[in-house]
Design an enzyme around this catalytic site. Sequence first.
Site, PDB file in Angstrom:
ATOM      1  N   ARG A  57      14.448  13.741 -56.913  1.00 53.84           N
ATOM      2  CA  ARG A  57      14.089  14.352 -55.624  1.00 53.84           C
ATOM      3  C   ARG A  57      12.724  13.854 -55.122  1.00 53.84           C
ATOM      4  NH1 ARG A  57      18.548  14.664 -56.438  1.00 53.84           N
ATOM      5  NH2 ARG A  57      19.904  16.490 -56.533  1.00 53.84           N
ATOM      6  N   SER A 117      21.087  23.779 -52.496  1.00 53.33           N
ATOM      7  CA  SER A 117      20.348  24.227 -53.678  1.00 53.33           C
ATOM      8  C   SER A 117      18.909  24.510 -53.279  1.00 53.33           C
ATOM      9  CB  SER A 117      20.376  23.155 -54.765  1.00 53.33           C
ATOM     10  OG  SER A 117      21.685  22.945 -55.212  1.00 53.33           O
ATOM     11  N   GLU A 174      13.383  23.031 -53.579  1.00 54.75           N
ATOM     12  CA  GLU A 174      13.903  21.743 -53.134  1.00 54.75           C
ATOM     13  C   GLU A 174      13.892  21.705 -51.607  1.00 54.75           C
ATOM     14  OE1 GLU A 174      18.212  19.636 -53.486  1.00 54.75           O
ATOM     15  OE2 GLU A 174      17.223  20.086 -55.381  1.00 54.75           O
TER      16      GLU A 174
END
Length: 304
Positions: free
Chosen positions: A177, A227, A297
């Site tokens: 990420r 998420s 996230e």
Amino acid sequence: MNRYKAYIGLFKEFYNEDNIKVDEVMKSHVHFKVGGPADILLIPENQEQVIKTIEICRQNNIPFYVVGNGSNLLVRDGGIRGVVIKLGEVKNITVKGDRVEAECGAMLKDVSKAALENSLTGFEFACGIPGTIGGAVFMNAGAYNGETSHVIESAIVIDNDNNIVKLSKEELELGYRSSIVMKKGYIVLSATFKLESGDGNSIKERVDDLTLKRESKQPLEYPSAGSTFKRPEGYFAGKLIQDAGLKGFSIGGAAVSEKHSGFVINKGGATAKDIINLISHIQEEVEKQFGVKLHPEVRIIGEE
């Protein structure tokens, strides 16, 4: 008061009037369906408009934010000062042999579809990710054991000096990420992916299987940003949240999904503040109970 209205004339010179929106409420543009107004929202139709828009913003010290499909974004209730550049119309996809070139605003599902139609394998993992190519490169998006770094060959970006630069896979520094684009604040214009020739039926079976998994396990019936947290090393965020007794826990209109505890959802009438408070509560509880820090996230921007 919107002090950036004064700059509208600079953009009217090269934008269709329909693609310039003043005091535009951002909840219409993000999957969470929350967020206050952007002073100016611009919808460029090609890469040249994107480049020129960013040049003008930088020359005039206008703060700007680049967004794609708004699938991994939370805009605070006070909205966004300056300019929001929404890239959804910059979305051309070209297939040349085993390579797929896609512009920043192209949806991942559309790139996955183009790969399938040309019997190219490697991009199936992205068939259900509701984001854009720009966002995928920015955060090295992934799902189901696949990620952008596995298939990307290069990306063309705008750097901080307004240079148009081609970065190789290695230069993109893609990690979990993360990327050099995220670290340096570059803007992705397009990316090229190198795939492999495969069997069209097998590729379709894989896409269908992943689509079924996503639809059966994720709370797609509610607004969310996917998420909510990054995966902590050695753990699964959803399992930690569930084990902390937070499944279904809510603050205002924001709730931990009953279907998948890794998702914070807008169950109806949530404000950005509700969602942010719930994220904070989850972080506190998980750290208190298990000593594990959860990091969002979802990208949070704008003013309270």
